[in-house]
Design an enzyme around this catalytic site. Structure first.
Site, PDB file in Angstrom:
ATOM      1  CB  SER A 269      -0.888   0.002   1.241  1.00 42.02           C
ATOM      2  OG  SER A 269      -0.087   0.292   2.371  1.00 42.02           O
ATOM      3  CE  LYS A 270      -2.642   6.191  -2.225  1.00 37.16           C
ATOM      4  NZ  LYS A 270      -3.866   6.812  -1.790  1.00 37.16           N
ATOM      5  NE  ARG A 271       0.381   0.271   5.940  1.00 32.68           N
ATOM      6  CZ  ARG A 271       1.117  -0.822   6.020  1.00 32.68           C
ATOM      7  NH1 ARG A 271       2.256  -0.798   6.652  1.00 32.68           N
ATOM      8  NH2 ARG A 271       0.708  -1.955   5.473  1.00 32.68           N
ATOM      9  CG  HIS A 272       4.644  -1.149   1.811  1.00 27.86           C
ATOM     10  ND1 HIS A 272       3.344  -1.581   1.813  1.00 27.86           N
ATOM     11  CD2 HIS A 272       5.277  -1.873   2.765  1.00 27.86           C
ATOM     12  CE1 HIS A 272       3.193  -2.539   2.726  1.00 27.86           C
ATOM     13  NE2 HIS A 272       4.349  -2.729   3.314  1.00 27.86           N
ATOM     14  N   GLY A 273       5.589   3.448   0.519  1.00 27.90           N
ATOM     15  CA  GLY A 273       6.323   4.412  -0.311  1.00 27.90           C
ATOM     16  C   GLY A 273       5.727   4.472  -1.703  1.00 27.90           C
TER      17      GLY A 273
END
Ligand code: GLU
Length: 506
Positions: free
Chosen positions: A252-256
């Protein structure tokens, strides 16, 4: 003609991310391998979240990735329209047909009623599912209520039984109708529900294989129920494994950076991303080759080599692929690839080194010299401006104030090398790579210094840095750059050396 017809069916509700891009790529590779058709269908039934800007961005992203489609909203085709919002009549027609044949019914349950039912099921420890309460309402009564203005959804009476299919990736898969509540076909707002629209469209677009993410696996039995109710033969299904981040949670976006837009901005080359994405859950028959051109991917792609286990997205690996493809860029690529040219140009304009227009000699210098000298060791093209600092930023005073560079100048014997080198170099009207080599040889003879002792001080004097690309290539780059109308002036070798003499009090 091949009977393979596949589709990529995104919803225009945001940017294209790794997962969707991989789905699009696998469909495209499968179609191209079988000389079949690749269809782009826009699933914009969610009116609140769908936006025209997202649709055009999506088309741009897919084109950037190098995918082309045979039928789609922008180019039409024999099975259009290709936007679900333009196919409402068709959905309405089949919803009515299913009601008339008694296979579907109007449902008047309010969201509050449905929520109460759900809560009750959860409290009783049952899996929530619609009770089927409105099944019992006779059609004439339902029609009367609708005519008096009551909102109603349309639901399919899920035929009882087991829904099985042989998933191309997961093998034999089955769900019992017991876990499925009667499926919504049309919402009370009049919008078709995803599972309904997708079946109507896949059928009329003659889709042979549905290749999509495994987040849709539980939708498949519902879609099969619809195929059964309509008396249609379903396509084959291939559900691609989830993509995880390095911490093994769903990517997800959390991963960059995970959107194509992010990758494009970072200067990831589309061929690198294509190659990398192809290996997220698929591997070639030999199980090991990693660098594969698009032609090789098309030739070797097969659904048989898709793995069930989740794929892990590793940005470092993507960088390694990118570095490989960047190092393969050659002189001719800039003539062929306008997008690459535009990217590099924009990047250097953004950092204030250039201004437009960039043509003629300037363009030759920029793409065929500067880029080819500086780019081969970068992971991402956006590292180019930092690498180009050696060309555009030279400040001898600052260099004499920085420890590592000053130390080189101050080391024993360095001044002797520098004096000899500078007097010879300044005697030239312009320094070529060959003359540079000849002069350093003479300095070596005169001073007896060689290797690091010879080249380190010269490098520092010319570039202001302790390491970098080969001097023999940089020297002519500086000389040519100094004569070009750049926004940020490139200092010639003579300008650099004079400035250095003053700063180092040589
Ligand atoms: N619009 C759906 C999605 O973006 C498509 C699913 C499918 O391929 O059936 O997830």
């Amino acid at each position: 003609m091949s009977s393979v017809r596949v589709r990529f069916a995104p919803s225009p509700t945001g940017y294209v991310h790794v997962g969707n891009a991989r789905t699009a790529l696998f469909n495209w590779l499968f179609a191209r391998h079988h000389q079949g058709q690749f269809i782009l269908r826009i699933e914009d039934t969610d009116v609140e979240r769908s936006r025209a800007e997202y649709e055009s961005q999506l088309l741009d992203d897919l084109r950037w990735l190098g995918l082309d489609w045979d039928e789609g909203p922008d180019k039409g085709g024999a099975h259009g329209p290709y936007r679900q919002s333009e196919r409402r009549e068709l959905y309405g027609k089949f919803a009515r047909q299913l009601i008339e044949t008694g296979q579907a019914y109007y449902c008047f349950c309010t969201p509050e009623q449905l929520e109460a039912e759900r809560q009750a099921a959860l409290e009783a420890g049952r899996q929530p599912k619609y009770s089927g309460r409105c099944r019992a309402i006779p059609l004439h009564e339902a029609e009367r209520r609708r005519a008096s203005g009551e909102a109603a959804a349309v639901r399919l009476k899920i035929p009882e039984g087991i829904y099985r299919w042989r998933d191309v990736v997961h093998g034999e898969t089955s769900f019992s109708s017991e876990v499925m509540g009667d499926l919504i076909l049309m919402r009370s707002s009049g919008q078709p529900a995803y599972n309904f629209a997708v079946v109507i469209d896949d059928y009329f677009m003659q889709i042979s294989h549905v290749i999509r993410g495994d987040d849709h696996i539980s939708n498949t039995p519902r879609q099969l129920a619809l195929y059964r109710a309509l008396g249609w033969t379903p396509p084959q299904f291939a559900h691609l494994s989830t993509i995880l981040g390095p911490d093994r949670t769903r990517l997800s976006k959390r991963h960059g950076a995970t959107s194509l837009e992010n990758f494009r901005q970072m200067g990831i080359l589309p061929e690198a991303l294509r190659n990398y994405l192809a290996l997220l859950g698929w591997s070639p028959a030999d199980g090991k080759t990693e660098i594969l051109s698009t032609e090789q991917l098309i030739a070797q792609f097969s659904l048989d080599h898709i793995t069930k286990s989740p794929a892990v997205f590793d940005i470092k690996k993507l960088y390694a692929f990118n570095r490989h493809y960047i190092s393969q860029i050659n002189v001719g690529d800039f003539d062929r690839d306008a997008a690459l040219r535009a990217w590099v140009e924009q990047h250097l304009v953004d950092v204030g080194y250039l201004e437009r227009p960039i043509n003629g000699k300037l363009s030759e210098w920029l793409f065929k010299k500067l880029f080819l000298i500086l780019a081969p060791s970068v992971d991402r093209l956006d590292e180019l401006s930092a690498r180009a600092s050696v060309v555009f930023n030279y400040d001898a005073q600052a260099m004499m104030e920085r420890g590592p560079t000053r130390d080189v100048v101050e080391q024993p014997g360095a001044r002797q090398v520098l004096q000899a080198f500078i007097s010879k170099a300044l005697a030239e009207t312009e320094l070529s790579g060959e003359r540079f080599r000849a002069i350093t040889k003479e300095v070596q003879k005169e001073t007896g210094k060689k290797g690091k002792e010879l080249f380190h001080p010269i490098r520092v004097a010319l570039t202001g840095q302790v390491s970098g690309p080969e001097l023999e290539k940089l020297v002519p780059l500086f000389e040519e750059g100094s004569k070009l109308p750049l926004k940020k002036h490139v200092k010639s070798c003579a300008e650099r050396l004079r400035e250095f003499q003053a700063a180092a009090k040589l």
